[in-house]
Design a protein around this motif. Sequence first.
Motif, PDB file in Angstrom:
ATOM      1  N   VAL A 115       0.894  -1.155   0.000  1.00  0.00           N
ATOM      2  CA  VAL A 115       0.000   0.000   0.000  1.00  0.00           C
ATOM      3  C   VAL A 115       0.929   1.201   0.000  1.00  0.00           C
ATOM      4  O   VAL A 115       1.740   1.373   0.911  1.00  0.00           O
ATOM      5  N   ASP A 116       0.840   2.006  -1.048  1.00  0.00           N
ATOM      6  CA  ASP A 116       1.768   3.110  -1.219  1.00  0.00           C
ATOM      7  C   ASP A 116       1.220   4.455  -0.782  1.00  0.00           C
ATOM      8  O   ASP A 116       1.995   5.374  -0.519  1.00  0.00           O
ATOM      9  N   ASN A 117      -0.087   4.599  -0.740  1.00  0.00           N
ATOM     10  CA  ASN A 117      -0.666   5.883  -0.368  1.00  0.00           C
ATOM     11  C   ASN A 117      -2.124   5.679  -0.009  1.00  0.00           C
ATOM     12  O   ASN A 117      -2.838   4.962  -0.713  1.00  0.00           O
ATOM     13  N   LEU A 118      -2.547   6.303   1.078  1.00  0.00           N
ATOM     14  CA  LEU A 118      -3.948   6.319   1.494  1.00  0.00           C
ATOM     15  C   LEU A 118      -4.221   7.725   1.984  1.00  0.00           C
ATOM     16  O   LEU A 118      -3.531   8.215   2.880  1.00  0.00           O
ATOM     17  N   ALA A 119      -5.200   8.383   1.370  1.00  0.00           N
ATOM     18  CA  ALA A 119      -5.532   9.752   1.762  1.00  0.00           C
ATOM     19  C   ALA A 119      -7.041   9.951   1.697  1.00  0.00           C
ATOM     20  O   ALA A 119      -7.684   9.486   0.755  1.00  0.00           O
ATOM     21  N   VAL A 120      -7.576  10.624   2.689  1.00  0.00           N
ATOM     22  CA  VAL A 120      -9.006  10.931   2.754  1.00  0.00           C
ATOM     23  C   VAL A 120      -9.149  12.378   3.210  1.00  0.00           C
ATOM     24  O   VAL A 120      -8.458  12.807   4.147  1.00  0.00           O
ATOM     25  N   ARG A 130     -10.811   3.274   6.340  1.00  0.00           N
ATOM     26  CA  ARG A 130     -10.951   1.841   6.630  1.00  0.00           C
ATOM     27  C   ARG A 130     -11.593   1.116   5.452  1.00  0.00           C
ATOM     28  O   ARG A 130     -11.145   0.043   5.043  1.00  0.00           O
ATOM     29  N   ALA A 131     -12.643   1.710   4.876  1.00  0.00           N
ATOM     30  CA  ALA A 131     -13.317   1.093   3.729  1.00  0.00           C
ATOM     31  C   ALA A 131     -12.363   0.971   2.537  1.00  0.00           C
ATOM     32  O   ALA A 131     -12.301  -0.080   1.885  1.00  0.00           O
ATOM     33  N   LEU A 132     -11.617   2.034   2.254  1.00  0.00           N
ATOM     34  CA  LEU A 132     -10.648   1.982   1.157  1.00  0.00           C
ATOM     35  C   LEU A 132      -9.602   0.903   1.406  1.00  0.00           C
ATOM     36  O   LEU A 132      -9.286   0.108   0.511  1.00  0.00           O
ATOM     37  N   LEU A 133      -9.065   0.857   2.617  1.00  0.00           N
ATOM     38  CA  LEU A 133      -8.021  -0.111   2.944  1.00  0.00           C
ATOM     39  C   LEU A 133      -8.536  -1.544   2.839  1.00  0.00           C
ATOM     40  O   LEU A 133      -7.909  -2.397   2.194  1.00  0.00           O
ATOM     41  N   LEU A 134      -9.675  -1.834   3.441  1.00  0.00           N
ATOM     42  CA  LEU A 134     -10.184  -3.212   3.440  1.00  0.00           C
ATOM     43  C   LEU A 134     -10.554  -3.685   2.039  1.00  0.00           C
ATOM     44  O   LEU A 134     -10.291  -4.833   1.674  1.00  0.00           O
ATOM     45  N   GLU A 135     -11.145  -2.803   1.231  1.00  0.00           N
ATOM     46  CA  GLU A 135     -11.473  -3.205  -0.143  1.00  0.00           C
ATOM     47  C   GLU A 135     -10.206  -3.405  -0.962  1.00  0.00           C
ATOM     48  O   GLU A 135     -10.122  -4.329  -1.773  1.00  0.00           O
ATOM     49  N   CYS A 136      -9.207  -2.573  -0.761  1.00  0.00           N
ATOM     50  CA  CYS A 136      -7.928  -2.748  -1.445  1.00  0.00           C
ATOM     51  C   CYS A 136      -7.305  -4.088  -1.062  1.00  0.00           C
ATOM     52  O   CYS A 136      -6.826  -4.838  -1.932  1.00  0.00           O
ATOM     53  N   LEU A 137      -7.319  -4.427   0.223  1.00  0.00           N
ATOM     54  CA  LEU A 137      -6.766  -5.709   0.676  1.00  0.00           C
ATOM     55  C   LEU A 137      -7.531  -6.876   0.067  1.00  0.00           C
ATOM     56  O   LEU A 137      -6.931  -7.882  -0.334  1.00  0.00           O
ATOM     57  N   LEU A 162      -5.276   2.636  12.560  1.00  0.00           N
ATOM     58  CA  LEU A 162      -6.038   2.037  11.461  1.00  0.00           C
ATOM     59  C   LEU A 162      -5.351   0.779  10.953  1.00  0.00           C
ATOM     60  O   LEU A 162      -5.977  -0.272  10.798  1.00  0.00           O
ATOM     61  N   TYR A 163      -4.056   0.872  10.697  1.00  0.00           N
ATOM     62  CA  TYR A 163      -3.329  -0.270  10.155  1.00  0.00           C
ATOM     63  C   TYR A 163      -3.257  -1.422  11.152  1.00  0.00           C
ATOM     64  O   TYR A 163      -3.411  -2.586  10.782  1.00  0.00           O
ATOM     65  N   ARG A 164      -3.054  -1.124  12.424  1.00  0.00           N
ATOM     66  CA  ARG A 164      -3.029  -2.187  13.442  1.00  0.00           C
ATOM     67  C   ARG A 164      -4.390  -2.876  13.536  1.00  0.00           C
ATOM     68  O   ARG A 164      -4.464  -4.093  13.626  1.00  0.00           O
ATOM     69  N   GLN A 165      -5.470  -2.088  13.505  1.00  0.00           N
ATOM     70  CA  GLN A 165      -6.811  -2.668  13.568  1.00  0.00           C
ATOM     71  C   GLN A 165      -7.112  -3.528  12.343  1.00  0.00           C
ATOM     72  O   GLN A 165      -7.911  -4.454  12.422  1.00  0.00           O
ATOM     73  N   ALA A 166      -6.454  -3.219  11.222  1.00  0.00           N
ATOM     74  CA  ALA A 166      -6.657  -4.002   9.997  1.00  0.00           C
ATOM     75  C   ALA A 166      -5.729  -5.218   9.944  1.00  0.00           C
ATOM     76  O   ALA A 166      -5.718  -5.931   8.939  1.00  0.00           O
ATOM     77  N   GLY A 167      -4.958  -5.456  10.998  1.00  0.00           N
ATOM     78  CA  GLY A 167      -4.135  -6.657  11.073  1.00  0.00           C
ATOM     79  C   GLY A 167      -2.682  -6.484  10.686  1.00  0.00           C
ATOM     80  O   GLY A 167      -1.939  -7.462  10.628  1.00  0.00           O
ATOM     81  N   PHE A 168      -2.238  -5.252  10.437  1.00  0.00           N
ATOM     82  CA  PHE A 168      -0.829  -5.025  10.125  1.00  0.00           C
ATOM     83  C   PHE A 168      -0.007  -5.124  11.409  1.00  0.00           C
ATOM     84  O   PHE A 168      -0.440  -4.668  12.460  1.00  0.00           O
ATOM     85  N   MET A 169       1.167  -5.723  11.271  1.00  0.00           N
ATOM     86  CA  MET A 169       2.087  -5.855  12.391  1.00  0.00           C
ATOM     87  C   MET A 169       3.335  -5.033  12.095  1.00  0.00           C
ATOM     88  O   MET A 169       3.868  -5.095  10.991  1.00  0.00           O
ATOM     89  N   GLU A 170       3.775  -4.280  13.097  1.00  0.00           N
ATOM     90  CA  GLU A 170       4.975  -3.476  12.934  1.00  0.00           C
ATOM     91  C   GLU A 170       6.198  -4.386  13.007  1.00  0.00           C
ATOM     92  O   GLU A 170       6.364  -5.138  13.960  1.00  0.00           O
ATOM     93  N   CYS A 171       7.039  -4.316  11.981  1.00  0.00           N
ATOM     94  CA  CYS A 171       8.240  -5.152  11.919  1.00  0.00           C
ATOM     95  C   CYS A 171       9.477  -4.416  12.395  1.00  0.00           C
ATOM     96  O   CYS A 171      10.316  -4.978  13.089  1.00  0.00           O
ATOM     97  N   VAL A 172       9.595  -3.164  11.987  1.00  0.00           N
ATOM     98  CA  VAL A 172      10.778  -2.390  12.323  1.00  0.00           C
ATOM     99  C   VAL A 172      10.454  -0.907  12.189  1.00  0.00           C
ATOM    100  O   VAL A 172       9.562  -0.532  11.436  1.00  0.00           O
ATOM    101  N   ARG A 173      11.177  -0.105  12.942  1.00  0.00           N
ATOM    102  CA  ARG A 173      11.073   1.351  12.796  1.00  0.00           C
ATOM    103  C   ARG A 173      12.311   1.838  12.072  1.00  0.00           C
ATOM    104  O   ARG A 173      13.432   1.447  12.417  1.00  0.00           O
ATOM    105  N   LEU A 174      12.089   2.670  11.069  1.00  0.00           N
ATOM    106  CA  LEU A 174      13.164   3.131  10.200  1.00  0.00           C
ATOM    107  C   LEU A 174      13.351   4.631  10.332  1.00  0.00           C
ATOM    108  O   LEU A 174      12.381   5.391  10.205  1.00  0.00           O
ATOM    109  N   PRO A 175      14.567   5.092  10.576  1.00  0.00           N
ATOM    110  CA  PRO A 175      14.793   6.542  10.626  1.00  0.00           C
ATOM    111  C   PRO A 175      14.627   7.134   9.220  1.00  0.00           C
ATOM    112  O   PRO A 175      14.930   6.487   8.223  1.00  0.00           O
ATOM    113  N   ILE A 176      14.128   8.340   9.178  1.00  0.00           N
ATOM    114  CA  ILE A 176      13.969   9.035   7.894  1.00  0.00           C
ATOM    115  C   ILE A 176      15.226   9.852   7.673  1.00  0.00           C
ATOM    116  O   ILE A 176      15.602  10.683   8.499  1.00  0.00           O
ATOM    117  N   ARG A 177      15.857   9.612   6.551  1.00  0.00           N
ATOM    118  CA  ARG A 177      17.066  10.358   6.199  1.00  0.00           C
ATOM    119  C   ARG A 177      16.689  11.756   5.719  1.00  0.00           C
ATOM    120  O   ARG A 177      15.662  11.940   5.092  1.00  0.00           O
TER     121      ARG A 177
END
Length: 184
Positions: A115-120, A130-137, A162-177
């Motif tokens: 998922v590259d972009n979600l905007a409302v 949530r509707a956009l995300l679940l239908e996309c999945l 939103l992402y956690r409620q949709a079942g996404f699991m955080e794998c790692v935190r990445l610093p922004i360069r």
Amino acid sequence: MGPRNLAVRAYMVRPLHPPPGRVRAPAGCTLQPFDRACLGQLASVQHAAYAGTVDVRVFPELLATVGLCRAHLESLLHHRQPLEFSTRASLMLMEDGVARGFIMAATGPLNTASVDNLAVEPDRRGGAGRALLLECLRRLHALGARSVSLTVTCANVSALQLYRQAGFMECVRLPIRAGATDPP
């Protein structure tokens, strides 16, 4: 939100299982296939969705103006290899012929997707994302994807939720360069 979260993004992953039936759009809206002809409207949606957020401070070269938002969206349409923009999984939230939200997804090898972009628009929040995300999945699963990933700025607490409620699991935190151009 601590200052350390400002420059950190979470990389999240979710396995895709057979989803339930179609997702309903919020009242008065419809979920429609992504239409490149609406790119101007979608850039305005993205600009409104991110206005005043930490993402604008972190990625001003992508989000500071409607024109920069449009250029960012156009770059996602010509997605980097090995992932390719998916017209079949990307969607728009429409109300009376006007775009109010969207999601952009890409598919890749080994049954992966992103998922590259979600905007409302702010006044359409409260279930539209949530509707956009679940239908996309649901659509990504139908295309054969078995896992999907995304990144999100950690200071964007509502998106993380939103992402956690949709079942996404955080794998790692990445610093922004400094000068990074990863999409929000």
